[in-house]
Write an enzyme that holds these catalytic residues in place. Structure first.
Site, PDB file in Angstrom:
ATOM      1  N   ASP A   8       0.872  -1.174   0.000  1.00 54.34           N
ATOM      2  CA  ASP A   8       0.000   0.000   0.000  1.00 54.34           C
ATOM      3  C   ASP A   8       0.913   1.231   0.000  1.00 54.34           C
ATOM      4  OD1 ASP A   8       0.922   0.266   2.593  1.00 54.34           O
ATOM      5  OD2 ASP A   8      -1.059   0.303   3.532  1.00 54.34           O
ATOM      6  N   CYS A  65       3.333  -3.173   3.949  1.00 49.41           N
ATOM      7  CA  CYS A  65       2.521  -2.003   4.300  1.00 49.41           C
ATOM      8  C   CYS A  65       3.274  -1.269   5.409  1.00 49.41           C
ATOM      9  CB  CYS A  65       1.088  -2.394   4.680  1.00 49.41           C
ATOM     10  SG  CYS A  65       0.900  -3.373   6.175  1.00 49.41           S
ATOM     11  N   THR A  67       3.058  -1.537   8.674  1.00 49.66           N
ATOM     12  CA  THR A  67       3.471  -2.474   9.727  1.00 49.66           C
ATOM     13  C   THR A  67       3.728  -3.885   9.214  1.00 49.66           C
ATOM     14  OG1 THR A  67       1.171  -3.054  10.116  1.00 49.66           O
ATOM     15  CG2 THR A  67       2.074  -1.260  11.452  1.00 49.66           C
ATOM     16  N   HIS A  98       9.628 -24.415   8.128  1.00 49.81           N
ATOM     17  CA  HIS A  98       8.603 -25.099   8.931  1.00 49.81           C
ATOM     18  C   HIS A  98       7.177 -24.873   8.426  1.00 49.81           C
ATOM     19  CE1 HIS A  98      11.226 -25.480  12.821  1.00 49.81           C
ATOM     20  NE2 HIS A  98      11.924 -25.708  11.729  1.00 49.81           N
ATOM     21  N   HIS A 133       6.652 -31.331   9.238  1.00 47.36           N
ATOM     22  CA  HIS A 133       6.048 -30.022   8.974  1.00 47.36           C
ATOM     23  C   HIS A 133       4.932 -30.126   7.930  1.00 47.36           C
ATOM     24  CE1 HIS A 133       9.078 -28.341  11.475  1.00 47.36           C
ATOM     25  NE2 HIS A 133      10.049 -28.807  10.715  1.00 47.36           N
TER      26      HIS A 133
HETATM   27  C1  RB5 Z   1      -1.733   2.712   6.414  1.00 47.50           C
HETATM   28  O1  RB5 Z   1      -1.750   3.952   7.047  1.00 47.50           O
HETATM   29  C2  RB5 Z   1      -1.454   1.617   7.418  1.00 47.50           C
HETATM   30  O2  RB5 Z   1      -2.561   1.413   8.225  1.00 47.50           O
HETATM   31  C3  RB5 Z   1      -1.083   0.341   6.697  1.00 47.50           C
HETATM   32  O3  RB5 Z   1       0.011   0.570   5.880  1.00 47.50           O
HETATM   33  C4  RB5 Z   1      -0.710  -0.844   7.561  1.00 47.50           C
HETATM   34  O4  RB5 Z   1       0.241  -0.512   8.500  1.00 47.50           O
HETATM   35  C5  RB5 Z   1      -1.826  -1.615   8.120  1.00 47.50           C
HETATM   36  O5  RB5 Z   1      -1.660  -2.661   8.778  1.00 47.50           O
END
Ligand code: RB5
Length: 154
Positions: A8, A65, A67, A98, A133
């Site tokens: 994203d 993304c 996180t 695994h 596994h």
């Molecule tokens: C976008 O702002 C953020 O929410 C997305 O990139 C991600 O971290 C979501 O899990």
């Protein structure tokens, strides 16, 4: 090896870095977007990358993304997908050996680009161990069959 990649807006800078790195190494990379820094919804990208792995048109996937969490949660809703969030090389190695993970997810806001590239290299070069596994992967597949309903084809 054919690699599907997607992010994203929160992961686009790291996606570009990973893509360039992989192309330099000779991987065939298919970029499923996003292609601009405009805000977008990560499940849309997860779906495209995950389907390309599920239908075997691509071998392994990388989703990024902010996180690495949301984009992986969404990818794991697709049958046959085992997306793993890795922010260290030990996990990247273990999840291939695994869990036979078929998508790596990372967060651009969590780790730096050098570590991310080491994680990518580890993930793409580690083989699934099989054996005990495989029994566990088969049980994951059984859970999909038991709890995920498939819409009838019209
Ligand atoms: C976008 O702002 C953020 O929410 C997305 O990139 C991600 O971290 C979501 O899990």
């Amino acid at each position: 090896m054919k690699i599907a990649i997607g992010s994203d807006h929160g992961g686009i800078t790291l996606k570009e870095t990973v893509k360039e790195h992989l192309e330099k190494k000779g991987y065939e990379v298919r970029d499923f977007g996003t292609y601009t820094r405009e805000s977008c919804d990560y499940p849309d990208i997860s779906e495209k990358v995950a389907l390309s792995i599920a239908d075997k048109s691509q071998d392994l996937g990388i989703l990024i993304c902010g996180t690495g969490i949301g984009i992986g949660i969404a990818a794991n809703k697709i049958r046959g997908i085992r997306a793993a969030l890795c922010h260290d090389t030990f996990s990247a190695h273990a999840t291939r050996e695994h869990n036979d993970a078929n998508i790596l997810t990372m967060g651009e806001r969590v780790i730096g680009p050098s570590l991310a590239l080491d994680i990518v290299d580890t993930f793409l070069t580690t083989k699934f161990e099989g054996g005990r596994h495989q029994t566990r992967i088969d049980k994951i597949t059984s859970l999909e069959e038991k709890y995920i309903e498939v819409e009838e084809e019209k």
